[in-house]
Structures are given as structure tokens and as C-alpha cells.
Write a protein that holds these residues in place. Structure first.
Motif, mmCIF file in Angstrom:
data_model
loop_
_atom_site.group_PDB
_atom_site.id
_atom_site.type_symbol
_atom_site.label_atom_id
_atom_site.label_comp_id
_atom_site.label_asym_id
_atom_site.label_seq_id
_atom_site.Cartn_x
_atom_site.Cartn_y
_atom_site.Cartn_z
ATOM 1 N N LYS A 133 0.847 -1.199 0.000
ATOM 2 C CA LYS A 133 0.000 0.000 0.000
ATOM 3 C C LYS A 133 0.878 1.243 0.000
ATOM 4 C CE LYS A 133 -3.810 2.169 2.570
ATOM 5 N NZ LYS A 133 -4.683 2.060 3.768
ATOM 6 N N ARG A 134 0.462 2.227 -0.784
ATOM 7 C CA ARG A 134 1.241 3.468 -0.874
ATOM 8 C C ARG A 134 1.073 4.288 0.397
ATOM 9 N NH1 ARG A 134 1.070 6.267 -6.472
ATOM 10 N NH2 ARG A 134 -1.167 6.370 -6.053
ATOM 11 N N SER A 135 2.171 4.739 0.949
ATOM 12 C CA SER A 135 2.133 5.607 2.123
ATOM 13 C C SER A 135 2.698 6.963 1.728
ATOM 14 C CB SER A 135 2.943 4.992 3.271
ATOM 15 O OG SER A 135 4.326 4.979 2.947
ATOM 16 N N GLY A 136 2.846 7.825 2.709
ATOM 17 C CA GLY A 136 3.308 9.175 2.398
ATOM 18 C C GLY A 136 4.717 9.231 1.860
ATOM 19 N N ASP A 137 5.558 8.251 2.222
ATOM 20 C CA ASP A 137 6.959 8.295 1.790
ATOM 21 C C ASP A 137 7.375 7.039 1.036
ATOM 22 O OD1 ASP A 137 6.823 6.593 3.928
ATOM 23 O OD2 ASP A 137 8.616 7.343 4.922
ATOM 24 N N GLY A 138 6.429 6.403 0.367
ATOM 25 C CA GLY A 138 6.785 5.220 -0.407
ATOM 26 C C GLY A 138 5.741 4.129 -0.312
ATOM 27 N N TRP A 139 6.177 2.894 -0.312
ATOM 28 C CA TRP A 139 5.292 1.749 -0.253
ATOM 29 C C TRP A 139 5.590 0.929 0.994
ATOM 30 C CZ3 TRP A 139 1.464 1.040 -3.856
ATOM 31 C CH2 TRP A 139 1.565 1.811 -5.038
ATOM 32 N N ARG A 140 4.539 0.359 1.565
ATOM 33 C CA ARG A 140 4.677 -0.507 2.722
ATOM 34 C C ARG A 140 3.925 -1.811 2.470
ATOM 35 N NH1 ARG A 140 7.627 3.110 3.457
ATOM 36 N NH2 ARG A 140 8.010 4.345 5.356
ATOM 37 N N MET A 141 4.505 -2.912 2.904
ATOM 38 C CA MET A 141 3.801 -4.183 2.845
ATOM 39 C C MET A 141 2.844 -4.231 4.033
ATOM 40 S SD MET A 141 3.199 -7.479 3.722
ATOM 41 C CE MET A 141 4.481 -8.108 4.806
ATOM 42 N N VAL A 142 1.565 -4.492 3.779
ATOM 43 C CA VAL A 142 0.561 -4.387 4.842
ATOM 44 C C VAL A 142 -0.186 -5.696 5.131
ATOM 45 C CG1 VAL A 142 0.235 -1.899 4.583
ATOM 46 C CG2 VAL A 142 -1.130 -3.476 3.194
ATOM 47 N N VAL A 143 -0.132 -6.662 4.228
ATOM 48 C CA VAL A 143 -0.708 -7.991 4.485
ATOM 49 C C VAL A 143 0.133 -9.025 3.741
ATOM 50 C CG1 VAL A 143 -2.728 -9.496 4.446
ATOM 51 C CG2 VAL A 143 -3.063 -7.027 4.573
ATOM 52 N N ALA A 144 0.414 -10.141 4.407
ATOM 53 C CA ALA A 144 1.113 -11.264 3.775
ATOM 54 C C ALA A 144 0.490 -12.542 4.305
ATOM 55 C CB ALA A 144 2.603 -11.239 4.105
ATOM 56 N N ARG A 145 -0.178 -13.278 3.420
ATOM 57 C CA ARG A 145 -0.814 -14.526 3.846
ATOM 58 C C ARG A 145 -0.666 -15.569 2.749
ATOM 59 N NH1 ARG A 145 -0.461 -14.052 8.238
ATOM 60 N NH2 ARG A 145 -0.226 -16.293 8.076
ATOM 61 N N ASP A 146 -0.827 -16.848 3.120
ATOM 62 C CA ASP A 146 -0.439 -17.941 2.237
ATOM 63 C C ASP A 146 -1.564 -18.942 1.961
ATOM 64 O OD1 ASP A 146 2.995 -18.166 2.768
ATOM 65 O OD2 ASP A 146 1.733 -16.885 3.980
ATOM 66 N N PHE A 147 -1.493 -19.543 0.793
ATOM 67 C CA PHE A 147 -2.157 -20.814 0.523
ATOM 68 C C PHE A 147 -1.093 -21.870 0.784
ATOM 69 C CE2 PHE A 147 -4.772 -17.941 -1.939
ATOM 70 C CZ PHE A 147 -6.052 -18.477 -1.854
ATOM 71 N N TYR A 148 -1.418 -22.839 1.623
ATOM 72 C CA TYR A 148 -0.386 -23.776 2.059
ATOM 73 C C TYR A 148 -0.877 -25.210 1.918
ATOM 74 C CZ TYR A 148 2.953 -26.200 5.072
ATOM 75 O OH TYR A 148 3.887 -27.078 5.549
ATOM 76 N N GLY A 149 0.057 -26.116 1.643
ATOM 77 C CA GLY A 149 -0.271 -27.529 1.577
ATOM 78 C C GLY A 149 -1.267 -27.836 0.479
ATOM 79 N N ALA A 150 -2.275 -28.611 0.822
ATOM 80 C CA ALA A 150 -3.288 -28.997 -0.163
ATOM 81 C C ALA A 150 -4.066 -27.803 -0.685
ATOM 82 C CB ALA A 150 -4.241 -30.022 0.451
ATOM 83 N N ASP A 151 -4.110 -26.715 0.093
ATOM 84 C CA ASP A 151 -4.868 -25.535 -0.322
ATOM 85 C C ASP A 151 -4.216 -24.779 -1.474
ATOM 86 O OD1 ASP A 151 -6.916 -25.930 1.475
ATOM 87 O OD2 ASP A 151 -5.980 -24.731 3.061
ATOM 88 N N VAL A 152 -2.980 -25.122 -1.822
ATOM 89 C CA VAL A 152 -2.335 -24.495 -2.978
ATOM 90 C C VAL A 152 -3.184 -24.689 -4.234
ATOM 91 C CG1 VAL A 152 -0.345 -24.664 -4.534
ATOM 92 C CG2 VAL A 152 0.010 -24.526 -2.066
#
Length: 328
Positions: A133-152
Motif C-alpha cells: 500500500k502506498r504511504s506518504g513516503d513510499g510503499w509498505r507491505m501491509v498484508v502477507a498470507r499464504d495458501f499452504y499444503g493442499a490448499d495451494v
């Protein structure tokens, strides 16, 4: 496309509609991700909350900063694994058009350990989605989540327009009866009621979330009440992208509080080692009441018919309020 004819109607020509401009180019997005992973690794090496604030934002920053606070109460081997250097490989970028007014973009990637400056084998059976997400001074990572195992196998195909740009889904517009913005409440209901008020598809993440409710009284030996309550999310952001089948991929944040209350004045609660770093006053005392505050992020999919499923939930303790029995 617009058609323009000559005065005598004899010949025609077609003027091409200008292509949509992306929020940023894939080259720029790739540099954002690389800068993020490098800054994240530097922050982890020093367990530095201030350095991490230059890489992350929102709920995920609150979670990682709280983890640094918690480190003294955790197993050293677990901390080493969690904070080990990593790199993101096999990146696919989903960038919205600038005209959408979205201030975020999505990355599908795989993580791999970083050893002597080189990536190792990718994390097995794991596909990660990152939101920047764009912030006032650049970009920030704000969510990181996975599909894992059989859910891939459940990873959806993101819908793209003719210019190859991501189609953003309105968080509040229902898809077959369910809006993307409902995902946080569907998740927190697993903690509050075991999911009795929700219609989430049965997934490994749903079962894990529900277990917090069903196992909440384990080890209490009848000496304390325990319950969960939904509370205000850290940011309340909901990021939704349309998928090819008409549904949506959703990433969001939520929050719950867990309250322990001794049933009588002869009963008390001991803080766990992972709780104590958050309690400055008498962390080893016998407690009458303890409130754990958790920040969460989640990844889910809404089907074209409106059936919601959650595939990943991250939960991090961020604060502990403890009342010593001696104060009652």
C-alpha cells in the motif's frame, strides 16, 4: 472503440482507445518488493521495530513489532527460524489501473531461505500473496498470507482487463450475497462462537481458528472463565481483487481479545512465558484477570455464488493486561 466516417460515407477508420495506465509499472513494483525484503531482513537481524516501520505498515507492522517484544519469552530456536533471512522468488504482479484510484497492488510469490546471499529451495507447498500500500513516503507491505499444503490447489486466477491490469473488487459490494468486507467478521466469529454464526467453507484455517474457541477452557481445571470478543481491527483495511470465475480474493485484518477471569478469590492465573514480556508490573504474580489482545490478518476467497472460505489466518499477541490477585 469509436468509428469516424468521411462526409461522403465512403471510407471509415477506427481510433484506438488509449490503454489504461497502471498504478505503477511491473519494473517499479519489482523494485518495491526487493527493497521490502531487504529492509525486512535488516530489521529482523536487529529485532528493530523502527527499521521494520520503514518496510511495513498497518496490521502486519503491529504484529511484527509485537513479536520483537515477545522474543525474550520464546524459544531461541523458534525465533531463529522465524527471523531467518529470506527472499521472494517467482514473483507475479497484479497492478490496478491508475484510474481505479486504488492505492495498493498485489504480488503472488514464493519465499525461499537466503543463505550466503543466494536463495535456497522455495518453501514447500506454499504460495504467498503480499499487499503493498502506498504511504506518504513510499510503499509498505501491509498484508502477507499464504495458501499452504493442499490448499495451494485453491489459489484463484486473478481477473485481468485487456491491458493486463488487475480488476479491483469493491469491498462493500456483495458477490452472491457476501461482501469482501465481511471476511474479518466471519473470521473473528470463529474465536467468539466457534463459527456458529458463520457459513465459512470447511478449510484447515477455519478448523484452526475454531479450535481457539473449542479448546479455550483446556488447562483451566475449572478455576477460570475464558472467552473471546471481537474488537476494533488495527486498521480495518480490506483488499479485494476480482478473480476469473467471478468471485474475489480478499486480504484483510481483524482483532480479538481473550479474557481469563478467576472464578473465585482462591483461584488465580499464571502468565505464560510468551505473555510476560508484555507485562511490566509483577509478571510472575498470581493474576485475578488477564486480557490478551490479538491482531490478525486473513486471506480468503468468495465464490461467484457468495460462499466464503478462509485459507490463512495469522494471529499475533500484541498486548497483555494483567490484574494481580493481590489488587482485588
Amino acid at each position: 472503440m469509436t468509428g469516424c466516417s468521411t462526409a461522403d460515407g465512403g471510407s471509415q477508420r477506427a481510433d484506438a482507445v488509449p490503454a489504461e495506465k497502471p498504478l505503477l509499472t511491473t519494473v517499479e513494483a519489482n523494485k518495491v518488493v526487493t527493497a521490502y525484503q531487504d529492509a525486512n531482513n535488516r530489521a529482523n537481524a536487529k529485532s528493530s521495530a523502527s527499521l521494520m516501520a520503514k518496510a511495513e505498515g498497518g496490521a502486519v507492522l503491529a504484529m511484527d513489532q509485537a513479536y520483537y517484544t515477545q522474543v525474550p519469552g520464546l524459544k531461541k530456536s523458534d525465533v531463529a527460524d522465524t527471523l531467518a533471512p529470506f527472499v521472494y522468488i517467482d514473483r507475479t504482479f497484479y497492478i490496478p489501473p491508475a484510474s481505479s484510484r486504488a492505492d495498493w497492488f498485489l504480488v503472488r510469490t514464493q519465499g525461499a531461505p537466503l543463505t550466503h546471499g543466494k536463495p535456497g529451495k522455495p518453501w514447500p507447498k506454499d504460495i504467498r500473496f503480499l499487499v503493498f500500500k502506498r504511504s506518504g513516503d513510499g510503499w509498505r507491505m501491509v498484508v502477507a498470507r499464504d495458501f499452504y499444503g493442499a490448499d495451494v490447489s485453491k489459489v484463484p486466477h486473478i481477473a485481468l482487463d485487456k491491458a493486463g491490469l488487475m480488476t479491483v473488487a469493491d469491498p462493500d459490494t456483495k458477490i452472491g450475497g457476501t461482501a469482501p468486507s465481511q471476511l474479518p467478521d466471519l473470521v473473528t466469529d470463529l474465536w467468539e462462537t466457534g463459527g456458529s454464526r458463520t457459513a465459512l467453507t470447511d478449510t484447515a484455517a477455519r478448523r484452526t481458528g475454531r479450535s481457539w474457541y473449542t479448546e479455550r477452557l483446556d488447562n483451566m481445571d475449572g478455576h477460570a472463565w475464558v472467552d473471546f470478543k471481537k474488537t476494533a481491527p488495527h486498521t480495518g483495511d480490506v483488499f479485494a481483487a476480482k478473480v476469473a470465475d467471478g468471485g474475489a480474493l480478499v486480504l484483510s485484518d481483524s482483532a480479538v481479545d481473550e479474557t481469563f477471569l478467576a472464578k473465585d478469590l482462591q483461584s488465580y492465573i499464571h502468565l505464560g512465558d510468551s505473555d510476560k514480556p508484555f507485562v511490566k508490573r509483577s509478571p510472575n504474580a498470581q493474576m485475578y484477570k488477564v486480557v490478551r489482545h490479538y491482531v490478525q490478518t486473513e486471506l480468503g476467497v468468495i465464490s461467484p455464488k457468495g460462499k466464503p472460505a478462509v485459507y490463512s489466518i495469522g494471529t499475533q499477541l500484541t498486548k497483555v493486561d494483567a490484574t494481580p490477585a493481590a489488587d482485588v
